[in-house]
Design a protein around this motif. Structure first.
Motif, PDB file in Angstrom:
ATOM      1  N   GLU A 217      43.419  -9.522  46.799  1.00 56.21           N
ATOM      2  CA  GLU A 217      41.652  -9.810  47.504  1.00 56.21           C
ATOM      3  C   GLU A 217      42.091 -11.204  47.889  1.00 56.21           C
ATOM      4  OE1 GLU A 217      37.887  -8.384  45.448  1.00 56.21           O
ATOM      5  OE2 GLU A 217      39.011  -7.253  44.497  1.00 56.21           O
ATOM      6  N   LEU A 218      42.384 -12.271  46.617  1.00 51.71           N
ATOM      7  CA  LEU A 218      42.317 -13.197  46.951  1.00 51.71           C
ATOM      8  C   LEU A 218      42.760 -13.797  47.905  1.00 51.71           C
ATOM      9  CD1 LEU A 218      42.789 -15.086  43.450  1.00 51.71           C
ATOM     10  CD2 LEU A 218      40.945 -15.353  45.730  1.00 51.71           C
ATOM     11  N   GLU A 219      44.418 -13.419  48.524  1.00 51.47           N
ATOM     12  CA  GLU A 219      45.771 -13.240  49.520  1.00 51.47           C
ATOM     13  C   GLU A 219      44.562 -12.997  50.694  1.00 51.47           C
ATOM     14  OE1 GLU A 219      49.886 -12.619  49.052  1.00 51.47           O
ATOM     15  OE2 GLU A 219      48.802 -11.249  47.535  1.00 51.47           O
ATOM     16  N   ILE A 220      44.022 -12.328  50.957  1.00 49.60           N
ATOM     17  CA  ILE A 220      43.040 -11.893  52.091  1.00 49.60           C
ATOM     18  C   ILE A 220      42.214 -13.041  52.766  1.00 49.60           C
ATOM     19  CG2 ILE A 220      41.775  -9.967  53.242  1.00 49.60           C
ATOM     20  CD1 ILE A 220      43.181  -7.820  51.385  1.00 49.60           C
ATOM     21  N   VAL A 221      41.462 -13.071  51.483  1.00 42.27           N
ATOM     22  CA  VAL A 221      39.990 -14.129  51.960  1.00 42.27           C
ATOM     23  C   VAL A 221      40.670 -15.273  52.545  1.00 42.27           C
ATOM     24  CG1 VAL A 221      38.443 -16.167  50.788  1.00 42.27           C
ATOM     25  CG2 VAL A 221      38.853 -13.267  49.815  1.00 42.27           C
ATOM     26  N   LYS A 222      42.134 -16.057  51.518  1.00 45.75           N
ATOM     27  CA  LYS A 222      42.667 -16.799  52.366  1.00 45.75           C
ATOM     28  C   LYS A 222      43.155 -17.199  54.248  1.00 45.75           C
ATOM     29  CE  LYS A 222      47.177 -19.392  51.067  1.00 45.75           C
ATOM     30  NZ  LYS A 222      48.053 -19.619  50.213  1.00 45.75           N
ATOM     31  N   GLU A 223      43.384 -16.340  54.085  1.00 45.54           N
ATOM     32  CA  GLU A 223      44.664 -15.212  55.334  1.00 45.54           C
ATOM     33  C   GLU A 223      43.201 -16.016  56.540  1.00 45.54           C
ATOM     34  OE1 GLU A 223      47.215 -12.109  54.854  1.00 45.54           O
ATOM     35  OE2 GLU A 223      46.279 -11.633  56.798  1.00 45.54           O
ATOM     36  N   GLU A 224      41.822 -14.785  56.149  1.00 41.06           N
ATOM     37  CA  GLU A 224      41.151 -15.325  56.633  1.00 41.06           C
ATOM     38  C   GLU A 224      40.342 -16.317  56.727  1.00 41.06           C
ATOM     39  OE1 GLU A 224      38.933 -10.550  55.164  1.00 41.06           O
ATOM     40  OE2 GLU A 224      38.407 -12.227  54.636  1.00 41.06           O
ATOM     41  N   ASN A 225      41.144 -16.545  56.412  1.00 41.49           N
ATOM     42  CA  ASN A 225      39.745 -18.608  56.447  1.00 41.49           C
ATOM     43  C   ASN A 225      41.321 -19.537  56.451  1.00 41.49           C
ATOM     44  OD1 ASN A 225      38.104 -20.240  55.703  1.00 41.49           O
ATOM     45  ND2 ASN A 225      38.795 -20.428  53.510  1.00 41.49           N
ATOM     46  N   GLY A 226      41.653 -18.811  57.925  1.00 47.76           N
ATOM     47  CA  GLY A 226      42.837 -19.955  57.807  1.00 47.76           C
ATOM     48  C   GLY A 226      43.772 -20.080  57.453  1.00 47.76           C
ATOM     49  N   ASP A 227      44.371 -19.353  56.252  1.00 46.79           N
ATOM     50  CA  ASP A 227      45.621 -19.452  55.462  1.00 46.79           C
ATOM     51  C   ASP A 227      44.808 -20.641  54.362  1.00 46.79           C
ATOM     52  OD1 ASP A 227      47.434 -18.001  54.930  1.00 46.79           O
ATOM     53  OD2 ASP A 227      49.437 -20.050  55.543  1.00 46.79           O
ATOM     54  N   LYS A 228      43.848 -21.329  54.590  1.00 53.51           N
ATOM     55  CA  LYS A 228      43.582 -22.135  53.341  1.00 53.51           C
ATOM     56  C   LYS A 228      42.589 -21.888  52.034  1.00 53.51           C
ATOM     57  CE  LYS A 228      42.603 -25.867  56.198  1.00 53.51           C
ATOM     58  NZ  LYS A 228      41.928 -25.572  57.372  1.00 53.51           N
ATOM     59  N   ILE A 229      42.555 -22.027  51.224  1.00 54.39           N
ATOM     60  CA  ILE A 229      41.190 -22.097  49.779  1.00 54.39           C
ATOM     61  C   ILE A 229      40.730 -22.680  49.911  1.00 54.39           C
ATOM     62  CG2 ILE A 229      41.706 -21.827  47.302  1.00 54.39           C
ATOM     63  CD1 ILE A 229      42.426 -18.836  48.131  1.00 54.39           C
ATOM     64  N   THR A 230      39.518 -22.527  50.098  1.00 53.08           N
ATOM     65  CA  THR A 230      38.338 -23.727  50.038  1.00 53.08           C
ATOM     66  C   THR A 230      37.523 -23.331  49.082  1.00 53.08           C
ATOM     67  OG1 THR A 230      37.430 -22.194  51.602  1.00 53.08           O
ATOM     68  CG2 THR A 230      38.117 -23.958  53.048  1.00 53.08           C
ATOM     69  N   ARG A 231      36.503 -24.396  48.544  1.00 55.87           N
ATOM     70  CA  ARG A 231      35.478 -24.225  47.958  1.00 55.87           C
ATOM     71  C   ARG A 231      34.244 -22.814  47.700  1.00 55.87           C
ATOM     72  NH1 ARG A 231      34.361 -28.725  43.462  1.00 55.87           N
ATOM     73  NH2 ARG A 231      35.717 -29.995  44.577  1.00 55.87           N
ATOM     74  N   ASP A 232      34.496 -21.663  47.665  1.00 54.77           N
ATOM     75  CA  ASP A 232      34.350 -20.699  48.661  1.00 54.77           C
ATOM     76  C   ASP A 232      33.692 -20.003  47.350  1.00 54.77           C
ATOM     77  OD1 ASP A 232      34.417 -18.053  49.669  1.00 54.77           O
ATOM     78  OD2 ASP A 232      34.813 -18.546  50.636  1.00 54.77           O
ATOM     79  N   GLY A 233      32.397 -19.660  47.220  1.00 61.32           N
ATOM     80  CA  GLY A 233      31.741 -18.297  46.505  1.00 61.32           C
ATOM     81  C   GLY A 233      32.674 -16.999  46.488  1.00 61.32           C
ATOM     82  N   VAL A 234      33.219 -16.482  47.438  1.00 60.13           N
ATOM     83  CA  VAL A 234      33.305 -15.564  47.472  1.00 60.13           C
ATOM     84  C   VAL A 234      35.051 -15.715  46.355  1.00 60.13           C
ATOM     85  CG1 VAL A 234      35.076 -13.412  48.308  1.00 60.13           C
ATOM     86  CG2 VAL A 234      33.143 -14.996  49.567  1.00 60.13           C
ATOM     87  N   VAL A 235      36.393 -16.570  46.835  1.00 64.13           N
ATOM     88  CA  VAL A 235      36.712 -16.815  45.250  1.00 64.13           C
ATOM     89  C   VAL A 235      36.723 -16.962  44.505  1.00 64.13           C
ATOM     90  CG1 VAL A 235      38.529 -19.083  45.267  1.00 64.13           C
ATOM     91  CG2 VAL A 235      37.975 -18.084  47.198  1.00 64.13           C
ATOM     92  N   GLU A 236      35.778 -17.692  43.957  1.00 68.54           N
ATOM     93  CA  GLU A 236      34.761 -18.275  42.947  1.00 68.54           C
ATOM     94  C   GLU A 236      34.198 -17.031  42.438  1.00 68.54           C
ATOM     95  OE1 GLU A 236      32.271 -21.291  42.261  1.00 68.54           O
ATOM     96  OE2 GLU A 236      31.296 -19.992  40.417  1.00 68.54           O
ATOM     97  N   GLU A 237      34.264 -15.712  42.516  1.00 69.23           N
ATOM     98  CA  GLU A 237      33.786 -14.643  41.939  1.00 69.23           C
ATOM     99  C   GLU A 237      35.144 -13.641  41.702  1.00 69.23           C
ATOM    100  OE1 GLU A 237      32.910 -10.470  42.108  1.00 69.23           O
ATOM    101  OE2 GLU A 237      33.994 -11.603  44.213  1.00 69.23           O
ATOM    102  N   ILE A 238      36.068 -13.196  43.188  1.00 69.88           N
ATOM    103  CA  ILE A 238      37.212 -13.155  42.171  1.00 69.88           C
ATOM    104  C   ILE A 238      38.091 -13.187  41.573  1.00 69.88           C
ATOM    105  CG2 ILE A 238      39.539 -12.512  43.575  1.00 69.88           C
ATOM    106  CD1 ILE A 238      38.426 -12.436  45.927  1.00 69.88           C
ATOM    107  N   ARG A 239      37.606 -15.079  41.544  1.00 71.52           N
ATOM    108  CA  ARG A 239      38.864 -15.917  39.575  1.00 71.52           C
ATOM    109  C   ARG A 239      37.646 -15.408  38.429  1.00 71.52           C
ATOM    110  NH1 ARG A 239      36.999 -21.150  41.091  1.00 71.52           N
ATOM    111  NH2 ARG A 239      37.799 -21.095  38.774  1.00 71.52           N
ATOM    112  N   GLU A 240      36.612 -15.357  38.805  1.00 71.47           N
ATOM    113  CA  GLU A 240      36.064 -14.904  37.869  1.00 71.47           C
ATOM    114  C   GLU A 240      36.220 -13.333  36.863  1.00 71.47           C
ATOM    115  OE1 GLU A 240      31.651 -17.212  37.882  1.00 71.47           O
ATOM    116  OE2 GLU A 240      31.053 -15.331  37.326  1.00 71.47           O
TER     117      GLU A 240
END
Ligand code: SAM
Length: 278
Positions: free
Chosen positions: A75-98
């Motif tokens: 899921e994190l990979e997909i979010v990253k891809e959708e975000n131009g191959d970048k990990i940003t300070r993002d609520g979705v990323v945080e929720e998956i990390r949790e």
């Protein structure tokens, strides 16, 4: 030990689900240690003792949710891809990390007690740091906020092969400068040769290793090459009752005797000692 050799016994011990991801050498070492003290022991006795010991210091912290981690990582990979191959300070990323953190008992408890607040209190004592080492890490490094830790070198060590393999994949997806390796903390010579870092975390690992006595902890603290060592202990019993004496008096006396200063942070389930190595 009659009727069975060490390799066969290792396989037998690792049949327990929660002990499966322990490296063979670690199980063999425990068998050899027991046989060293009880050379006439039969295999059933060795089996019972070693399995119980490993379960207490290791297996009891496993959850059934581990398998899900790789799904979350995808899921994190997909979010990253959708975000131009970048990990940003993002609520979705945080929720998956949790969700990943909830697959481990210790980090799940720490989530309830507020990880973010803990790290901001740590930062206010330790200041800016460029390298961090997590010893007996489990999957705790997933709690490091990826954007905040972008320029921090992360070293992570655990005896669990699955945790370290997962962390290496996770670091890659999150573009973190991290590496995870299998290490037996009992091997103090190796601990002494680990990289020098600004901060070393020993979250909830001293108690499970303490069966070797306070002497081992003292040598461990001395060997670690770090400006700060942050040691935590549970303040709730396994049955989740508050302990009568959550402070570890012996630990406070030990670091004071070694000439080190410390500060403490208390959270709902844990006490943290921020020890400054001199
Ligand atoms: C209670 S868990 C704490 C995990 C993590 N530090 C946290 O607080 O989220 C204890 C960890 O110590 C690891 N461990 C136990 N014995 C170890 C050893 N001899 N060497 C390295 N790691 C060990 C276990 O695999 C487990 O991940």
């Amino acid at each position: 030990m009659n009727g069975i050799n060490v390799n066969e016994l290792t396989v037998k011990i690792k049949q327990k689900r929660t002990l499966r991801s322990l490296p063979d050498f670690f199980v063999r070492k425990e068998i050899a240690e027991y046989l060293g003290k009880h050379p006439d022991a039969g295999w059933r006795e060795v089996f019972k003792f070693v399995r119980r010991k490993l379960h207490e210091s290791y297996g009891a912290f496993q959850t059934r949710r581990k398998k899900k981690r790789y799904l979350y990582l995808e899921e994190l990979e997909i979010v990253k891809e959708e975000n131009g191959d970048k990990i940003t300070r993002d609520g979705v990323v945080e929720e998956i990390r949790e969700r990943i953190l909830r697959t481990s008992v210790s980090s799940r408890e720490r989530l309830e007690a507020d990880y973010k607040n803990l790290y901001s209190q740590i930062r206010s004592v330790v200041g800016k740091f460029h390298s961090i080492m997590d010893l007996g890490s489990g999957i705790n490094p997933v709690s490091f906020e990826p954007v905040e830790f972008r320029d921090v070198k992360i070293y992570s060590y655990d005896i669990d092969k699955n945790d370290t393999a997962f962390l290496n994949d996770y670091f890659k997806v999150m573009d973190l400068d991290g590496e995870a390796r299998v290490l037996d903390i009992h091997d103090l010579d190796r601990v002494g040769k680990l990289p020098q870092v600004d901060v070393c975390l020993l979250f909830k690992v001293i108690d499970p290793l303490e069966r070797r006595g306070h002497e081992f902890s003292e040598m461990l603290i001395e060997r670690i090459r770090a400006k700060y060592i942050i040691v935590s202990f549970a303040t709730k019993t396994i049955t989740r009752r508050a302990m009568n004496h959550p402070q570890r008096g012996w630990f406070e006396r030990m670091v004071t005797r070694l000439g080190m200063k410390f500060k403490t942070i208390r959270t709902k389930n844990e006490i943290y000692y921020l020890v400054k190595k001199t």
